[in-house]
Scaffold this motif. Sequence first.
Motif, PDB file in Angstrom:
ATOM      1  N   ALA A 719     -13.642  -7.837 -19.106  1.00  0.00           N
ATOM      2  CA  ALA A 719     -15.278  -8.085 -18.652  1.00  0.00           C
ATOM      3  C   ALA A 719     -15.131  -9.451 -17.968  1.00  0.00           C
ATOM      4  CB  ALA A 719     -16.195  -8.344 -19.817  1.00  0.00           C
ATOM      5  N   THR A 720     -14.297 -10.319 -18.171  1.00  0.00           N
ATOM      6  CA  THR A 720     -14.335 -11.681 -17.763  1.00  0.00           C
ATOM      7  C   THR A 720     -13.707 -11.257 -16.154  1.00  0.00           C
ATOM      8  OG1 THR A 720     -13.865 -12.826 -19.393  1.00  0.00           O
ATOM      9  CG2 THR A 720     -13.217 -13.897 -17.380  1.00  0.00           C
ATOM     10  N   ALA A 721     -12.705 -10.498 -15.850  1.00  0.00           N
ATOM     11  CA  ALA A 721     -12.081 -10.141 -14.771  1.00  0.00           C
ATOM     12  C   ALA A 721     -13.006  -9.516 -13.773  1.00  0.00           C
ATOM     13  CB  ALA A 721     -10.890  -9.491 -14.880  1.00  0.00           C
ATOM     14  N   ALA A 732      -8.022  -7.675  -1.582  1.00  0.00           N
ATOM     15  CA  ALA A 732      -7.209  -6.890  -2.251  1.00  0.00           C
ATOM     16  C   ALA A 732      -5.987  -7.711  -3.146  1.00  0.00           C
ATOM     17  CB  ALA A 732      -6.623  -5.761  -1.506  1.00  0.00           C
ATOM     18  N   GLU A 733      -5.414  -8.581  -2.367  1.00  0.00           N
ATOM     19  CA  GLU A 733      -4.278  -9.231  -3.120  1.00  0.00           C
ATOM     20  C   GLU A 733      -4.970  -9.896  -4.293  1.00  0.00           C
ATOM     21  OE1 GLU A 733      -0.744 -12.436  -2.164  1.00  0.00           O
ATOM     22  OE2 GLU A 733      -2.318 -11.885  -0.605  1.00  0.00           O
ATOM     23  N   GLY A 734      -6.212 -10.788  -4.268  1.00  0.00           N
ATOM     24  CA  GLY A 734      -6.676 -11.666  -5.332  1.00  0.00           C
ATOM     25  C   GLY A 734      -7.094 -10.676  -6.429  1.00  0.00           C
ATOM     26  N   ALA A 735      -7.744  -9.459  -5.883  1.00  0.00           N
ATOM     27  CA  ALA A 735      -8.226  -8.675  -7.040  1.00  0.00           C
ATOM     28  C   ALA A 735      -7.011  -8.280  -7.878  1.00  0.00           C
ATOM     29  CB  ALA A 735      -9.057  -7.399  -6.486  1.00  0.00           C
ATOM     30  N   LEU A 736      -5.903  -7.801  -7.218  1.00  0.00           N
ATOM     31  CA  LEU A 736      -4.604  -7.371  -7.946  1.00  0.00           C
ATOM     32  C   LEU A 736      -3.968  -8.399  -8.997  1.00  0.00           C
ATOM     33  CD1 LEU A 736      -2.796  -5.460  -5.293  1.00  0.00           C
ATOM     34  CD2 LEU A 736      -3.965  -4.410  -7.426  1.00  0.00           C
ATOM     35  N   ALA A 737      -4.066  -9.614  -8.385  1.00  0.00           N
ATOM     36  CA  ALA A 737      -3.717 -10.770  -9.273  1.00  0.00           C
ATOM     37  C   ALA A 737      -4.526 -11.128 -10.481  1.00  0.00           C
ATOM     38  CB  ALA A 737      -3.416 -12.118  -8.211  1.00  0.00           C
ATOM     39  N   LEU A 738      -5.862 -11.246 -10.329  1.00  0.00           N
ATOM     40  CA  LEU A 738      -6.790 -11.197 -11.576  1.00  0.00           C
ATOM     41  C   LEU A 738      -6.627 -10.322 -12.429  1.00  0.00           C
ATOM     42  CD1 LEU A 738      -9.126 -12.731 -12.744  1.00  0.00           C
ATOM     43  CD2 LEU A 738     -10.677 -11.371 -11.146  1.00  0.00           C
ATOM     44  N   ALA A 742      -5.483 -10.628 -16.493  1.00  0.00           N
ATOM     45  CA  ALA A 742      -6.494  -9.988 -17.540  1.00  0.00           C
ATOM     46  C   ALA A 742      -5.878  -8.895 -18.520  1.00  0.00           C
ATOM     47  CB  ALA A 742      -7.812  -9.388 -16.880  1.00  0.00           C
ATOM     48  N   ARG A 743      -4.888  -7.868 -17.583  1.00  0.00           N
ATOM     49  CA  ARG A 743      -4.386  -6.822 -18.258  1.00  0.00           C
ATOM     50  C   ARG A 743      -3.317  -7.449 -19.264  1.00  0.00           C
ATOM     51  NH1 ARG A 743      -4.218  -1.888 -20.220  1.00  0.00           N
ATOM     52  NH2 ARG A 743      -1.981  -0.965 -20.257  1.00  0.00           N
ATOM     53  N   ALA A 744      -2.652  -8.682 -18.611  1.00  0.00           N
ATOM     54  CA  ALA A 744      -1.295  -9.201 -19.892  1.00  0.00           C
ATOM     55  C   ALA A 744      -2.056  -9.875 -20.815  1.00  0.00           C
ATOM     56  CB  ALA A 744      -0.688 -10.083 -18.741  1.00  0.00           C
ATOM     57  N   SER A 755       2.575  -7.059 -22.235  1.00  0.00           N
ATOM     58  CA  SER A 755       2.959  -6.838 -20.746  1.00  0.00           C
ATOM     59  C   SER A 755       4.342  -7.301 -20.682  1.00  0.00           C
ATOM     60  CB  SER A 755       1.938  -7.404 -19.923  1.00  0.00           C
ATOM     61  OG  SER A 755       2.210  -7.236 -18.532  1.00  0.00           O
ATOM     62  N   THR A 756       4.843  -6.471 -19.774  1.00  0.00           N
ATOM     63  CA  THR A 756       6.060  -6.796 -19.216  1.00  0.00           C
ATOM     64  C   THR A 756       6.274  -7.593 -18.004  1.00  0.00           C
ATOM     65  OG1 THR A 756       6.253  -4.755 -18.090  1.00  0.00           O
ATOM     66  CG2 THR A 756       7.182  -4.570 -20.471  1.00  0.00           C
ATOM     67  N   GLU A 757       5.017  -8.026 -17.786  1.00  0.00           N
ATOM     68  CA  GLU A 757       4.932  -8.949 -16.462  1.00  0.00           C
ATOM     69  C   GLU A 757       5.869 -10.179 -16.626  1.00  0.00           C
ATOM     70  OE1 GLU A 757       3.796  -8.120 -13.643  1.00  0.00           O
ATOM     71  OE2 GLU A 757       2.530  -6.434 -13.997  1.00  0.00           O
ATOM     72  N   PRO A 758       6.673 -10.640 -15.765  1.00  0.00           N
ATOM     73  CA  PRO A 758       7.352 -11.607 -15.870  1.00  0.00           C
ATOM     74  C   PRO A 758       6.655 -12.885 -15.601  1.00  0.00           C
ATOM     75  CG  PRO A 758       7.993 -10.639 -13.648  1.00  0.00           C
ATOM     76  CD  PRO A 758       7.153  -9.772 -14.398  1.00  0.00           C
ATOM     77  N   PRO A 759       7.033 -14.180 -16.220  1.00  0.00           N
ATOM     78  CA  PRO A 759       6.228 -15.306 -16.047  1.00  0.00           C
ATOM     79  C   PRO A 759       5.998 -15.640 -14.749  1.00  0.00           C
ATOM     80  CG  PRO A 759       7.796 -15.588 -17.869  1.00  0.00           C
ATOM     81  CD  PRO A 759       8.080 -14.175 -17.361  1.00  0.00           C
ATOM     82  N   GLU A 760       7.291 -15.347 -13.954  1.00  0.00           N
ATOM     83  CA  GLU A 760       7.149 -16.042 -12.596  1.00  0.00           C
ATOM     84  C   GLU A 760       5.857 -15.164 -11.965  1.00  0.00           C
ATOM     85  OE1 GLU A 760       9.560 -15.014 -13.913  1.00  0.00           O
ATOM     86  OE2 GLU A 760      11.264 -16.558 -13.926  1.00  0.00           O
TER      87      GLU A 760
END
Length: 824
Positions: A719-721, A732-738, A742-744, A755-760
């Motif tokens: 909801a925050t995102a 589009a790039e900012g929306a994907l980053a946000l 939020a997903r992580a 999430s498997t998103e790396p810290p970098e």
Amino acid sequence: MRTRMTIMAAVATLTGSVGLYPLFEKGSWFWASVGAVLAVSGGGLLARRLRLPAVVNLVFGLAGLLLYLNLMYAGRDSWLLIPTPESLRHLADLANGGWQSANRYAAPVPVLPGIELMTAAGVGLVAVLVDLLAVRLRRTAPAGLPLLAMYSVPAAVRDDGVSWLAFGIGALGFLGLLMTDARDQVGGWGRAVTGRRQSEVPLAGAEPDRDERDRQAPQLDAAALAASGRRIAVGAIAVAVLVPAAVPGLQPRGMFGIGGDGGGATQTVTTPDPLVSLKRELTRLDDSIVLTYESNDTQAPDYLRLYALDKFEGDRWTYTDLDSQPKDRLDERDIPPPPGLSAVSSREVMTKIHVRPEVRNMTFLPVPYAPSKVSIGGDWRVDERSLMIYSLRDSAGGRDFTVRSRRAEPTTGQLAAAGNYPAEIVSRYTEVPKNVPTEVRQLAQDVTAGSATALSQAVRLQRWFTLSGGFTYDLSAPAPKHGSDLVDFLLRSKRGYCEQYAASMALMARILGIPSRVAMGYTSGSEVRPGEWVVRSRDAHAWPELYFEGTGWVRFEPTPSGAGGQGTADAPRYSLPAVTDGDGEEGETAPEQDDSTPTDDGAPTAQPSAPHRNDLDTGRGDGAGQDEGHEFSLTPWLAGGTLVLLLVAAPMALRELTRRRRWAGLAPPPPGAPPRPRAPSGSPRGGDPAGAAHAAWREMRADALDHGLEWRSSDSPRATARRLEATLKLDAEGALALGRIARAEELARYSLSPSTEPPERLRADVRTVREAFAASVGPGTRWRARLLPPSTVEQTRTTFQAAGNRALDVRTRLNRIPTRFTRH
């Protein structure tokens, strides 16, 4: 933050400090004080920016002042800008030197480094109190008390006090502080509410236009009210300045110092009569200036003698009645040569003396011994035996006169080898009443036991009073009125002031057969500039004079000097020779380059240096000399500005430090390393996907707060995102980053498979979202987010609350521990 009030508090402090100007020769002290006030204001601004408690506001102000003083006066001994034990010791030594200089010099004092340090510290402390009371606690009226305290210093030290112009400047500064506070308080209620009378309500269906409504609404004439307030304030200041200047008796020299003769209730300075008003002079609260003089003496000038008391009557010293005759007038005869001065070298000293007009009944002239010519108008006479200069009808008050005197320069060898005394000297100056107690006679013999010459006996007596006898200088001791009082001083109490010391040593010298008398007058006073000296009532003094054939009357100093005694007294160099036990040679002159000479038991005794003169390098490190010829210096401004910038930059530095700590240790573990345990929420650990998600989410929340965006703690990450994306209209790039952040965070909170998103990747996404936040706000908000990020305020407040909760928890646990009492 109350920036406007902070500025006005600093201005009020600086305008109030203008009243300190009579204390100093030059104005460089003011620029040092400006830097101190700026540093204190910066500390207060930082404390209020972080919304810290009032006591922390006080601590921040003191810390800013300490950092400034450390940077200005001990920067070389510091670690960057942080005080070290060495720099603090240097500040303490410099302050101690400044305190001694302030006590040694008479106002106006030279602006030496130690004095400048003390002044900047004092004004800075006043600024701390004003900032705390007026800005933080919103108690502006009590803030005037520390400002008023600065006026009490010159008023207590100098007779002329503070000029009306300086007082008016300080009053205007305080008035501006009051007006600013009143404006802030009134402005805090919002705009004035206007209304219309019932008769002015329009008929139904007839809605007046906006201009008509504004004309009908009653308006507050703010300009008229402000003008009235200013007129009242200016009138109050004018009354406060003009009325005391016009009321008779409140100003010794009339209105604004013009006219007036000091009559009526004007303060007068009473010069000491023999053993009657000496203590009154020493304990005067006003410490009035008695006289000023100029001397060409290359060494410290000698004492100024008024009386020579040659008679001891068993309970007090006095002088033989003067048989005055017209032939004794100074304009009809030359002053006789000093008795006994024949074998040692002497030099001529010229002294120009000005006695203050307020001095009354000074019928004896204060002159250095031995006078050879005195140039003064009026009927002044000389006593040929004592060389006292006196008048039967005139007073020295308000007079200028010149004295030419001969100052003997005996060596200890010459004094030790002095011949027998003339018969008239012995009969007149060795008489001791029969009622002097046996204990006192025996005491004189015991103290000087083993001394073979009169000089060694005199030195032992002086050293016994000042060092080994256990005596204490005490102005509260009563003046001796009976012979038993002198016995009590010597044998029991051992507490007194110069009268008891001088009287006792002169009596004991007579018991030993050394001709002696008690002289009364003033010490040489305090040097205000090279060759110019000021003598105050506290410099009133009594000292013994002993006779040595070939030299004549020689001054000794049994009274302790310095802070623990008679402040400006000093012992002559010849009175501190090397003394033996009587079997060897005595009276050898102490080496001039040595700082100490051996005593009877081999212990070193400090040699006196030139008294009342400040070493201009005192308290400075090597190469730290300052050019005192310049009134203005950029150094205090630069130092104060640097501290203010550092204090203002502290929130930005704290924000950057927090950001680095959040991402520290989040790199994946090296191959083959054991897996790291999953960290709890808020405590990320290296290689933990959940920890990286939490770090990214908390960092994005801090960025949102810094840029003034709404953040609802009750919303879920999704909801925050969604709300932020709609508010910011991200690309589009900012929306994907946000979305990835939020997903992580959502998986880290609610799923067993984070999430498997790396810290970098998450860290780069946070930077992308931060740039989007910055692009959505104005430049002012962007600069605030960089320089004064609001997230640091919340972080600091949370830290203090957590510390308080932990302290409360510890206290609760301690209270639950049962207390057991065991009966034995």
